[in-house]
Design a protein around this motif. Structure first.
Motif, PDB file in Angstrom:
ATOM      1  N   ALA A   5     -44.023 -31.758  81.871  1.00 33.66           N
ATOM      2  CA  ALA A   5     -44.017 -32.495  83.142  1.00 33.66           C
ATOM      3  C   ALA A   5     -43.857 -31.503  84.274  1.00 33.66           C
ATOM      4  CB  ALA A   5     -42.880 -33.505  83.162  1.00 33.66           C
ATOM      5  N   PRO A   6     -44.553 -31.739  85.380  1.00 27.07           N
ATOM      6  CA  PRO A   6     -44.422 -30.818  86.516  1.00 27.07           C
ATOM      7  C   PRO A   6     -42.969 -30.749  87.003  1.00 27.07           C
ATOM      8  CG  PRO A   6     -45.967 -32.620  87.016  1.00 27.07           C
ATOM      9  CD  PRO A   6     -45.432 -32.839  85.639  1.00 27.07           C
ATOM     10  N   ALA A   7     -42.609 -29.617  87.543  1.00 28.59           N
ATOM     11  CA  ALA A   7     -41.244 -29.401  88.018  1.00 28.59           C
ATOM     12  C   ALA A   7     -40.881 -30.328  89.164  1.00 28.59           C
ATOM     13  CB  ALA A   7     -41.063 -27.950  88.438  1.00 28.59           C
ATOM     14  N   THR A   8     -41.884 -30.896  89.835  1.00 30.14           N
ATOM     15  CA  THR A   8     -41.604 -31.757  90.978  1.00 30.14           C
ATOM     16  C   THR A   8     -41.365 -33.206  90.565  1.00 30.14           C
ATOM     17  OG1 THR A   8     -43.961 -32.101  91.299  1.00 30.14           O
ATOM     18  CG2 THR A   8     -42.922 -30.326  92.574  1.00 30.14           C
ATOM     19  N   THR A   9     -41.498 -33.544  89.283  1.00 29.48           N
ATOM     20  CA  THR A   9     -41.247 -34.909  88.825  1.00 29.48           C
ATOM     21  C   THR A   9     -39.757 -35.196  88.997  1.00 29.48           C
ATOM     22  OG1 THR A   9     -42.986 -34.777  87.193  1.00 29.48           O
ATOM     23  CG2 THR A   9     -41.348 -36.489  86.863  1.00 29.48           C
ATOM     24  N   PRO A  10     -39.443 -36.272  89.710  1.00 28.29           N
ATOM     25  CA  PRO A  10     -38.017 -36.542  89.931  1.00 28.29           C
ATOM     26  C   PRO A  10     -37.319 -36.945  88.627  1.00 28.29           C
ATOM     27  CG  PRO A  10     -39.356 -38.295  90.879  1.00 28.29           C
ATOM     28  CD  PRO A  10     -40.304 -37.239  90.347  1.00 28.29           C
ATOM     29  N   ASP A  11     -36.111 -36.485  88.491  1.00 26.30           N
ATOM     30  CA  ASP A  11     -35.265 -36.857  87.360  1.00 26.30           C
ATOM     31  C   ASP A  11     -34.636 -38.197  87.735  1.00 26.30           C
ATOM     32  OD1 ASP A  11     -33.262 -37.186  85.479  1.00 26.30           O
ATOM     33  OD2 ASP A  11     -32.179 -35.373  86.036  1.00 26.30           O
ATOM     34  N   SER A  12     -35.161 -39.290  87.166  1.00 25.65           N
ATOM     35  CA  SER A  12     -34.709 -40.616  87.617  1.00 25.65           C
ATOM     36  C   SER A  12     -33.220 -40.840  87.368  1.00 25.65           C
ATOM     37  CB  SER A  12     -35.543 -41.723  86.977  1.00 25.65           C
ATOM     38  OG  SER A  12     -35.410 -41.696  85.567  1.00 25.65           O
ATOM     39  N   ASP A  13     -32.681 -40.370  86.237  1.00 26.62           N
ATOM     40  CA  ASP A  13     -31.240 -40.527  86.008  1.00 26.62           C
ATOM     41  C   ASP A  13     -30.440 -39.686  86.997  1.00 26.62           C
ATOM     42  OD1 ASP A  13     -31.590 -42.348  83.978  1.00 26.62           O
ATOM     43  OD2 ASP A  13     -31.325 -40.879  82.364  1.00 26.62           O
ATOM     44  N   GLY A  14     -30.931 -38.500  87.280  1.00 27.33           N
ATOM     45  CA  GLY A  14     -30.268 -37.641  88.258  1.00 27.33           C
ATOM     46  C   GLY A  14     -30.292 -38.265  89.644  1.00 27.33           C
ATOM     47  N   LEU A  15     -31.418 -38.864  89.998  1.00 27.39           N
ATOM     48  CA  LEU A  15     -31.535 -39.541  91.292  1.00 27.39           C
ATOM     49  C   LEU A  15     -30.580 -40.728  91.362  1.00 27.39           C
ATOM     50  CD1 LEU A  15     -32.900 -39.939  94.031  1.00 27.39           C
ATOM     51  CD2 LEU A  15     -34.699 -41.227  92.855  1.00 27.39           C
ATOM     52  N   LEU A  16     -30.520 -41.519  90.286  1.00 31.24           N
ATOM     53  CA  LEU A  16     -29.593 -42.654  90.262  1.00 31.24           C
ATOM     54  C   LEU A  16     -28.146 -42.182  90.363  1.00 31.24           C
ATOM     55  CD1 LEU A  16     -31.128 -45.050  87.590  1.00 31.24           C
ATOM     56  CD2 LEU A  16     -30.799 -45.518  90.021  1.00 31.24           C
ATOM     57  N   ALA A  17     -27.836 -41.109  89.659  1.00 29.33           N
ATOM     58  CA  ALA A  17     -26.467 -40.576  89.722  1.00 29.33           C
ATOM     59  C   ALA A  17     -26.121 -40.174  91.157  1.00 29.33           C
ATOM     60  CB  ALA A  17     -26.323 -39.385  88.771  1.00 29.33           C
ATOM     61  N   GLU A  18     -27.050 -39.531  91.834  1.00 31.96           N
ATOM     62  CA  GLU A  18     -26.824 -39.125  93.221  1.00 31.96           C
ATOM     63  C   GLU A  18     -26.683 -40.348  94.132  1.00 31.96           C
ATOM     64  OE1 GLU A  18     -26.027 -36.911  96.465  1.00 31.96           O
ATOM     65  OE2 GLU A  18     -26.089 -36.205  94.395  1.00 31.96           O
ATOM     66  N   GLN A  19     -27.531 -41.354  93.918  1.00 33.88           N
ATOM     67  CA  GLN A  19     -27.439 -42.573  94.722  1.00 33.88           C
ATOM     68  C   GLN A  19     -26.099 -43.271  94.502  1.00 33.88           C
ATOM     69  OE1 GLN A  19     -31.188 -44.221  93.209  1.00 33.88           O
ATOM     70  NE2 GLN A  19     -31.839 -44.483  95.342  1.00 33.88           N
ATOM     71  N   LEU A  20     -25.637 -43.334  93.258  1.00 34.68           N
ATOM     72  CA  LEU A  20     -24.341 -43.950  92.962  1.00 34.68           C
ATOM     73  C   LEU A  20     -23.214 -43.186  93.647  1.00 34.68           C
ATOM     74  CD1 LEU A  20     -24.711 -44.900  89.195  1.00 34.68           C
ATOM     75  CD2 LEU A  20     -24.360 -46.471  91.104  1.00 34.68           C
ATOM     76  N   LEU A  21     -23.277 -41.864  93.601  1.00 35.86           N
ATOM     77  CA  LEU A  21     -22.259 -41.050  94.269  1.00 35.86           C
ATOM     78  C   LEU A  21     -22.240 -41.307  95.771  1.00 35.86           C
ATOM     79  CD1 LEU A  21     -22.170 -37.475  92.732  1.00 35.86           C
ATOM     80  CD2 LEU A  21     -20.236 -38.820  93.536  1.00 35.86           C
ATOM     81  N   ARG A  22     -23.420 -41.304  96.377  1.00 33.92           N
ATOM     82  CA  ARG A  22     -23.506 -41.542  97.817  1.00 33.92           C
ATOM     83  C   ARG A  22     -23.020 -42.947  98.163  1.00 33.92           C
ATOM     84  NH1 ARG A  22     -29.319 -40.509  98.485  1.00 33.92           N
ATOM     85  NH2 ARG A  22     -29.086 -41.757 100.355  1.00 33.92           N
ATOM     86  N   PHE A  23     -23.378 -43.923  97.344  1.00 32.60           N
ATOM     87  CA  PHE A  23     -22.955 -45.305  97.588  1.00 32.60           C
ATOM     88  C   PHE A  23     -21.431 -45.428  97.456  1.00 32.60           C
ATOM     89  CE2 PHE A  23     -22.149 -49.682  96.007  1.00 32.60           C
ATOM     90  CZ  PHE A  23     -22.443 -50.340  97.188  1.00 32.60           C
ATOM     91  N   THR A  24     -20.873 -44.814  96.426  1.00 28.63           N
ATOM     92  CA  THR A  24     -19.423 -44.859  96.229  1.00 28.63           C
ATOM     93  C   THR A  24     -18.704 -44.246  97.423  1.00 28.63           C
ATOM     94  OG1 THR A  24     -19.707 -44.736  93.840  1.00 28.63           O
ATOM     95  CG2 THR A  24     -17.550 -44.135  94.688  1.00 28.63           C
ATOM     96  N   ARG A  25     -19.195 -43.120  97.895  1.00 25.62           N
ATOM     97  CA  ARG A  25     -18.584 -42.487  99.073  1.00 25.62           C
ATOM     98  C   ARG A  25     -18.676 -43.401 100.292  1.00 25.62           C
ATOM     99  NH1 ARG A  25     -21.562 -37.134  97.726  1.00 25.62           N
ATOM    100  NH2 ARG A  25     -20.102 -36.190  96.272  1.00 25.62           N
ATOM    101  N   ARG A  26     -19.812 -44.053 100.463  1.00 29.02           N
ATOM    102  CA  ARG A  26     -19.998 -44.962 101.605  1.00 29.02           C
ATOM    103  C   ARG A  26     -19.025 -46.138 101.508  1.00 29.02           C
ATOM    104  NH1 ARG A  26     -23.714 -49.436 103.110  1.00 29.02           N
ATOM    105  NH2 ARG A  26     -23.680 -49.431 105.375  1.00 29.02           N
ATOM    106  N   VAL A  27     -18.897 -46.704 100.318  1.00 24.21           N
ATOM    107  CA  VAL A  27     -17.964 -47.816 100.113  1.00 24.21           C
ATOM    108  C   VAL A  27     -16.547 -47.369 100.467  1.00 24.21           C
ATOM    109  CG1 VAL A  27     -16.875 -49.280  98.354  1.00 24.21           C
ATOM    110  CG2 VAL A  27     -19.362 -49.063  98.417  1.00 24.21           C
ATOM    111  N   HIS A  28     -16.132 -46.216  99.975  1.00 24.15           N
ATOM    112  CA  HIS A  28     -14.781 -45.720 100.269  1.00 24.15           C
ATOM    113  C   HIS A  28     -14.570 -45.492 101.758  1.00 24.15           C
ATOM    114  CE1 HIS A  28     -13.937 -44.170  95.929  1.00 24.15           C
ATOM    115  NE2 HIS A  28     -13.970 -45.470  96.013  1.00 24.15           N
TER     116      HIS A  28
END
Length: 158
Positions: A5-28
């Motif tokens: 897979a090309p290196a530019t293919t997004p890592d969907s689990d990694g993206l979700l993990a980042e979104q969850l982290l950002r969301f958790t920080r926003r909630v706090h």
């Protein structure tokens, strides 16, 4: 041989993990702001201790609180010290073993909990404001699944 897979293919689990982290920080951040606006002078950690304390049928020991909150006992001591100074909790001797100290809510602590619930509700309303009712229902099912670690039973919610 297949092409990797090309290196530019997004890592969907990694993206979700980042979104969850950002969301958790926003909630706090939002919850902290609403708690501060309540004027109670209680930190988010103290708020969590008060909520945890309210779930006990009888006053727990500090060790019980530390275990439930998943923190070291010293952290609970500091939180209780601050809440006791503010009149929200009090230390009471155990009726069967006077060497054991238990922590109980005061009337002022119960009042603070009611006000904190209002602050948490207004924070949740702010966070959920962009979602439609249907999206909120779907989010509720998804959160239940993540919290419980299992898919919801057929016919439950949504």
């Amino acid at each position: 041989m297949t092409d990797p897979a090309p290196a530019t293919t997004p890592d969907s689990d990694g993206l979700l993990a980042e979104q969850l982290l950002r969301f958790t920080r926003r909630v706090h951040r939002i919850q902290k702001r609403h708690i501060e606006q309540s004027g109670l002078g209680i930190t988010p950690a103290q708020s969590r201790l008060l909520r945890t304390l309210a779930h006990y049928g009888s006053p727990p020991r500090m060790a019980d609180l530390a275990e439930r909150l998943e923190v070291v006992p010293r952290a609970v001591t500091s939180l209780v010290d601050g809440l006791e100074a503010a009149g929200k909790v009090r230390r009471v001797p155990d009726p069967t073993n006077r060497r054991v100290i238990r922590i109980e809510l005061t009337d002022d602590g119960r009042k603070a909990l009611r006000e904190l619930r209002g602050a948490r509700r207004s924070a949740a309303a702010e966070i959920l404001e962009p979602l439609t009712e249907k999206e909120r229902a779907v989010l509720g099912v998804l959160l239940d699944t993540l919290v419980d670690g299992a898919a919801p039973e057929p016919g439950k919610r949504c």
